[in-house]
Design a protein around this motif. Sequence first.
Motif, short mmCIF file in Angstrom:
data_model
loop_
_atom_site.label_atom_id
_atom_site.label_comp_id
_atom_site.label_asym_id
_atom_site.label_seq_id
_atom_site.Cartn_x
_atom_site.Cartn_y
_atom_site.Cartn_z
N UNK A 115 1.84 2.48 -0.50
CA UNK A 115 1.89 1.45 0.53
C UNK A 115 1.23 1.96 1.81
N UNK A 151 1.72 0.02 8.36
CA UNK A 151 1.34 -1.23 9.00
C UNK A 151 0.58 -0.97 10.29
N UNK A 166 3.18 -7.53 -5.71
CA UNK A 166 2.70 -6.19 -5.38
C UNK A 166 3.79 -5.14 -5.41
N UNK A 167 4.97 -5.46 -5.98
CA UNK A 167 6.03 -4.45 -6.10
C UNK A 167 5.68 -3.50 -7.23
N UNK A 168 4.93 -4.00 -8.21
CA UNK A 168 4.35 -3.14 -9.24
C UNK A 168 2.85 -3.30 -9.17
#
Lengths: 291, 260
Positions: free
Chosen positions: A1, A4, A74-76
């Motif tokens: 990730x 930000x 988008x978690x996987x």
Amino acid sequence: MKPRGDAERQLAGPERSSAGMGLACAGVSFSYAEGGERLPALRDVSFALEAGGSLALVGASGAGKTTLLQVIRGLDEADGGAVLLDGASSGDSRYEALRREVGLVFQIPELQLFAATAFDDAAFGPRQLAWPEGAVAAAVDAALEVVGLPPAAFGGRHPYSLSGGEQRRLALAGVLAMRPRLLLLDEPFVSLDPGTRRDLVAILQRLKGDGVTLVLATHDVDLAWALCDEVLLLAEGRVAAVGAWDFGAAGAPLLAANRLREPFLVELWRRLGRDPATAPRDFAAAAEALA
Amino acid sequence: MKASIAQYYPGDSAVHRFDPRAKFVAVSALALALFVRDSFASLAVYAAAAALAYGLSRVPLRWFWRAFRPLLWLVGLTFVAQLVFAPGEAFFSVWFFHLSWRGLELAAFLSLRLVVLVLIGSVLTLTTAPIALTDGLAWLGRPLRRLRVPTDELALMVTIALRFIPTLLVELETIMRAQRARGADFRSGGLRRRVRALVPVLIPLFVLSFRRADELALAMEARCYRPGIARTRLHPLRASWLDAVLLGATAAVIAVALLV
């Protein structure tokens, strides 16, 4: 990730347009690692859904519905292929911001409630996105209103003091407060009483009317038929059928082979000797057609 | 997701089929005997016995390594501490570090003993299902019931706890994903921020666990569970001649190790 950045924050901010997001999957595959082995869950899944469209995701248990939703959010990360949000894939600079506009309502989402008040729980997402507190309050109040928990009456309540149906709606509000343009729902009707079910259908109809793109994974073919213009049938991680509903010679046996059935109104139409392709979506339309 | 606490490797080897009580007794005896003599020769005997058990168990080396790796730093620490602080005539000195042959020998011995201890212990945990192990321990603890220690209830508690670890891990994963979908970030920021980021995960997890515990208790009562009464087992523990062989071999290993 990726961390930000401020630019991304602004893109994912509260004042963006409210139109729906286009979604496409191009040859998406995914497998789970299980004790050194790979268990394929999605194989070469491709489909496209226009902005503002509504797609029912159906298939037997274990067909890959939940996995597909998590990959889209988008978690996987897909092993192969690409998820396209408004035409942007993961390499695109807009992608991270677009991903934040994808709301995912988990199965039994009330299990994730944790804050001391309903308001704070629904505000968790927007606050994580570092929206200004004024914008957070506006978004949360609007979301609570949409799900039928007026903030004046419910905002200060403890989440665990709410009824099961109210908790489910609060969890939905927590996702809606982030102003998603694409809303993914994983079995949202499970273990709800008929009244809450009806309320939830009305909420989703309203979001659809507002132009939010909907993807609804469910076993409930009647509600899928009532809510979604298109359908994607998954079988063992593959796309068995996708596009407009089809209850003809090709479509009907596919539903049965995947432990599903035709929607009640479609079967009624068939038994009345009418063309199933013209079956109504709800009772009002059925009553009108039969009058 | 894997529970790294119980590193049981399912199998059907002779070592797997030993009665858990016999295995526990044998491993405890070996672990205690390991500390009786300070000799490299006896250490080698124990190591050979453990290696033989490994060979018979057909557990892949990779699994042993996975269990052993977290303890590597402890072995390293033991080695360094002994090396630096052991008494003896120094052949090399810098500041307060004094290296001596005696220290080197002691460091090697103590860290090797630790390795052999882990080797012996992990034969037990790798080849015995956690539930079989608690059953065996409950049986071995039976004499304590005369002292009103509720051994069967304790064993049941441990069994239930072990049974629910994988379930809890799956739930933990689901809740973390759900909060990530709501924008939570568990991977960046300092320690304080990361600990705070866990609040939205831990509260639902605790609520869920308490609810599940309540429901499990009710379900057990509904199926007539009452603490403190004798009950039969679906799979009673049965010792066989194999277990006698194991205990005999263990005694022989200890005897040889004490004599060499």
